[in-house]
Design a protein around this motif. Structure first.
Motif, PDB file in Angstrom:
ATOM      1  N   ASN A 111      -2.556  10.639   2.532  1.00 30.45           N
ATOM      2  CA  ASN A 111      -2.022   9.400   1.962  1.00 30.45           C
ATOM      3  C   ASN A 111      -0.554   9.515   1.547  1.00 30.45           C
ATOM      4  O   ASN A 111       0.005   8.551   1.028  1.00 30.45           O
ATOM      5  CB  ASN A 111      -2.861   8.982   0.739  1.00 30.45           C
ATOM      6  CG  ASN A 111      -4.304   8.716   1.098  1.00 30.45           C
ATOM      7  OD1 ASN A 111      -4.578   8.165   2.176  1.00 30.45           O
ATOM      8  ND2 ASN A 111      -5.225   9.087   0.228  1.00 30.45           N
ATOM      9  N   TYR A 112       0.033  10.679   1.783  1.00 29.78           N
ATOM     10  CA  TYR A 112       1.413  10.864   1.342  1.00 29.78           C
ATOM     11  C   TYR A 112       2.367  10.158   2.315  1.00 29.78           C
ATOM     12  O   TYR A 112       2.269  10.312   3.536  1.00 29.78           O
ATOM     13  CB  TYR A 112       1.753  12.354   1.290  1.00 29.78           C
ATOM     14  CG  TYR A 112       3.217  12.635   1.035  1.00 29.78           C
ATOM     15  CD1 TYR A 112       3.756  12.449  -0.221  1.00 29.78           C
ATOM     16  CD2 TYR A 112       4.040  13.067   2.062  1.00 29.78           C
ATOM     17  CE1 TYR A 112       5.097  12.698  -0.463  1.00 29.78           C
ATOM     18  CE2 TYR A 112       5.382  13.314   1.845  1.00 29.78           C
ATOM     19  CZ  TYR A 112       5.907  13.128   0.576  1.00 29.78           C
ATOM     20  OH  TYR A 112       7.244  13.370   0.352  1.00 29.78           O
ATOM     21  N   LYS A 113       3.310   9.369   1.801  1.00 30.61           N
ATOM     22  CA  LYS A 113       4.304   8.672   2.605  1.00 30.61           C
ATOM     23  C   LYS A 113       5.716   8.932   2.128  1.00 30.61           C
ATOM     24  O   LYS A 113       6.675   8.580   2.814  1.00 30.61           O
ATOM     25  CB  LYS A 113       4.038   7.167   2.585  1.00 30.61           C
ATOM     26  CG  LYS A 113       2.711   6.766   3.221  1.00 30.61           C
ATOM     27  CD  LYS A 113       2.533   5.256   3.228  1.00 30.61           C
ATOM     28  CE  LYS A 113       1.223   4.868   3.886  1.00 30.61           C
ATOM     29  NZ  LYS A 113       1.038   3.389   3.908  1.00 30.61           N
ATOM     30  N   ASP A 122       0.811  -1.228   0.000  1.00 30.49           N
ATOM     31  CA  ASP A 122       0.000   0.000   0.000  1.00 30.49           C
ATOM     32  C   ASP A 122       0.843   1.276   0.000  1.00 30.49           C
ATOM     33  O   ASP A 122       0.322   2.365   0.218  1.00 30.49           O
ATOM     34  CB  ASP A 122      -0.938  -0.004   1.208  1.00 30.49           C
ATOM     35  CG  ASP A 122      -0.169  -0.061   2.532  1.00 30.49           C
ATOM     36  OD1 ASP A 122       1.052  -0.351   2.493  1.00 30.49           O
ATOM     37  OD2 ASP A 122      -0.786   0.187   3.591  1.00 30.49           O
ATOM     38  N   GLU A 167       2.059   9.611  -4.525  1.00 30.02           N
ATOM     39  CA  GLU A 167       1.150  10.542  -3.855  1.00 30.02           C
ATOM     40  C   GLU A 167       1.882  11.864  -3.575  1.00 30.02           C
ATOM     41  O   GLU A 167       2.995  11.864  -3.034  1.00 30.02           O
ATOM     42  CB  GLU A 167       0.655   9.948  -2.543  1.00 30.02           C
ATOM     43  CG  GLU A 167      -0.376   8.857  -2.700  1.00 30.02           C
ATOM     44  CD  GLU A 167      -1.730   9.423  -3.088  1.00 30.02           C
ATOM     45  OE1 GLU A 167      -1.938  10.650  -2.975  1.00 30.02           O
ATOM     46  OE2 GLU A 167      -2.593   8.644  -3.524  1.00 30.02           O
ATOM     47  N   ASN A 180      -1.670  16.060   2.300  1.00 26.51           N
ATOM     48  CA  ASN A 180      -2.228  14.817   1.761  1.00 26.51           C
ATOM     49  C   ASN A 180      -2.120  13.719   2.822  1.00 26.51           C
ATOM     50  O   ASN A 180      -1.008  13.331   3.217  1.00 26.51           O
ATOM     51  CB  ASN A 180      -1.476  14.420   0.498  1.00 26.51           C
ATOM     52  CG  ASN A 180      -2.070  13.201  -0.176  1.00 26.51           C
ATOM     53  OD1 ASN A 180      -3.052  12.620   0.307  1.00 26.51           O
ATOM     54  ND2 ASN A 180      -1.483  12.801  -1.290  1.00 26.51           N
TER      55      ASN A 180
END
Length: 608
Positions: free
Chosen positions: A370-372, A295, A300, A368
């Motif tokens: 979802n930013y990693k 995931d 992103e 964001n």
């Protein structure tokens, strides 16, 4: 009351400042004692005589008070510096023997470098060479930077014995010396040099050994324009002591306090040893067994438009934020070929001033969730780590061990070779001996007398203030003005408030009577209200009644005067001639007030 307290505070601060400047020495302690007072009074009777130097005890001594001896003893250099332009290569600095600009002792002369921005060199031979054996070397002299110093030195050189020092007329910067000692400054870099030239006992090469800097910074000698005493003692046990004005400022060992060290290391790095190509110096490496999670999306972005934001009502999408200035005109000298097509400058669209916004609306950016970011494997210990590579050690082929660096090259002469941006540098009382007691006795007859006179004069408020301020009164004046701003502002505030209170309404002032006195504002309000309530008919009626009452009162007053005159005539008829009859007059002091335009009329006293 508050103003009086503020004045008292300012007065107390001034008294404390003056007390501190008057009674504090350089270390901030009280120095006014009975002993100091007696010394100051005795300083008026200080007498100076040129000290005598026994040639059997002094290797060199010169107080510069004997002009004939100076002329025969000192030699001015006629050499030129190498690798220097001809116009500045000559040692053409001017030397002279004269009194200080601020004479302290009578007939106490000194050697003065008169010129600046010129190379200057002068030298004199010792009475006999100083050989480093079993007695210490003691070098002592005075320097007075009479104009201060910004860039230049005032050090001396103890010239080595040899063929290059046989002709002192050729004394220059490359003349071999054994020791260089003395103060030097350029800009903010302040040094007190102690350099000795060490001879390699194996190959005879010479290396300059520089003493470490003193912990305390020497600022005063370069700016106070006073004489200062410099002393260097090098002892046979390979220790040294440096004193300034009898205070130790640096001391240590010839083995440990110099750069480069006297003795080289026993081992050195092998110059032929190189690091292998497969040498692994990494302590941590990425874990090769780690995998990126499914995931984990590296695509992103860190920020995205706010999905919950909406365009405000009244937003003008079709209207541009900036428009060409309709009032702009193309300059007359505009050349299309040279300057290109002319375009009017852009200005803010007036239509957007009243609207919520103009142009294309964009939602604000938010983080964001979802930013990693880019995935990286965690670090683990490197199983192949071999440590930091270093070349192997080999015996130093140039190694030697000088167990007695005190035994330096014999000293044959003393020289002063300078380049300075300040003039009038005064040297005085230069001696070379092998007994510290002789040096102290010489200083007691010369420098210490000057110091007593200077200390006596320093008891004045101005001299103490200058010492306290580090001879920078401008900085302290600016600091005083800066600190005075809040005090001045507070006093100004109190004075301004006092002025407001003095010009306040009469109710703030004491009344002179017990009767009620209306305030100006109250009286004004009552008058305005009265005028507002009275119409023109009522004013006419009041004026008419007041006029009738005044006329009736005048008629009664005239009738009363006539009756009184008749009574006085009847009474005087029965009085014998020469006899005066005194009538008691009773005055009725109660006034009769009539409210006719505020007028008040008093009734004339009536006789009974």
């Amino acid at each position: 009351m508050k103003i009086r307290k503020a004045k008292s505070f300012l007065l107390l601060a001034c008294i404390l400042l003056l007390t501190n400047l008057t009674y504090a020495d350089d270390d901030g302690v009280t120095v006014e004692t009975e002993e100091d007072t007696s010394e100051s009074s005795a300083a008026n009777d200080l007498s100076y005589e040129s000290p005598y130097a026994d040639p059997a005890k002094f290797y060199f001594a010169d107080h510069f008070d004997d002009l004939e001896q100076f002329a025969s003893k000192w030699i001015k250099s006629q050499a030129k510096k190498d690798d220097t332009a001809d116009e500045i290569a000559k040692y053409d600095g001017e030397w002279d023997v004269e009194l200080p600009k601020r004479p302290l002792l009578p007939n106490d002369l000194g050697l003065v470098l008169k010129s600046k921005a010129k190379h200057a060199a002068i030298a004199s031979r010792l009475n006999r060479p100083f050989v480093f054996s079993d007695k210490p070397l003691v070098v002592q002299y005075e320097v007075n930077l009479q104009d201060g110093q910004e860039c230049g030195g005032s050090y001396i050189k103890l010239l080595s014995s040899g063929k290059e020092t046989t002709d002192l007329k050729q004394f220059r910067d490359k003349t071999p010396y054994t020791i260089m000692f003395g103060p030097d400054k350029c800009g903010n870099d302040i040094k007190l040099h102690f350099i000795f030239r060490h001879v390699n006992p194996i190959n005879g090469t010479i290396t300059e050994k520089h003493c470490r800097k003193a912990k305390d910074r020497l600022d005063d000698p370069f700016k106070d324009k006073q004489p200062h005493l410099y002393q260097l003692v090098v002892r046979p046990d390979n220790t040294y002591v440096i004193r300034v004005d009898h205070k130790i400022i640096n001391e240590g060992s010839l083995f440990t306090e110099f750069t480069p060290p006297v003795n080289p290391p026993k081992e050195i790095d092998d110059p032929t040893d190189f690091k292998p190509e497969n040498w692994d110096e990494r302590e941590k490496i990425p874990d090769p067994d780690a995998n990126k999670p499914d995931d984990w999306n590296e695509d992103e972005p860190p920020q995205i438009p706010d999905p919950s934001a909406s365009k405000p009502e009244g937003w003008l999408d079709d209207v541009e934020e900036m428009i060409p200035d309709p009032n702009a005109e193309k300059p007359a000298d505009w050349d299309v070929e040279m300057d290109g097509e002319w375009e009017a400058p852009l200005i803010a669209n007036p239509a957007c001033e009243k609207a919520v916004g103009c142009g294309l609306w964009k939602a604000p950016m938010v983080s964001n969730p979802n930013y990693k970011g880019k995935w990286r494997a965690p670090l683990i210990d490197n199983p192949n780590y071999q440590g930091k590579w270093a070349p192997r050690k080999i015996p130093n082929p140039d190694f030697f061990e000088d167990k007695n660096p005190f035994k330096m090259t014999t000293i044959a002469a003393i020289g002063i070779e300078l380049w300075s941006m300040s003039s009038d540098i005064l040297f005085d009382n230069l001696i070379i001996v092998d007994d510290e007691t002789l040096a102290r006795d010489w200083a007691a007859q010369t420098y210490d007398l000057k110091r007593k006179l200077i200390d006596r004069e320093a008891n004045t408020l101005w001299d103490r203030a200058m010492r306290y301020m580090g001879y920078k009164p401008g900085y302290w004046f600016a600091y005083f003005v800066y600190c005075s701003i809040p005090v001045i502002a507070y006093v100004w505030f109190l004075l301004k408030r006092r002025d407001k209170e003095s010009t306040a309404s009469p109710t703030a002032r004491a009344k002179k009577t017990d009767e009620y006195v209306p305030d100006d504002s109250e009286a004004k309000d009552d008058t305005v209200k009265s005028k507002a309530n009275l119409n023109s008919n009522e004013e006419d009626r009041l004026q008419s009644e007041a006029a009738d009452a005044e006329e009736a009162e005048n008629d009664n007053y005239e009738d009363e005067e006539e009756d009184e005159d008749e009574e006085e005539a009847d009474e005087t008829e029965g009085v014998p001639e020469g006899k005066e009859v005194a009538d008691d007059l009773h005055a009725d002091n109660s006034p009769t007030t009539k409210e006719a335009e505020g007028g008040v009329k008093k009734r004339k006293p009536r006789r009974e």
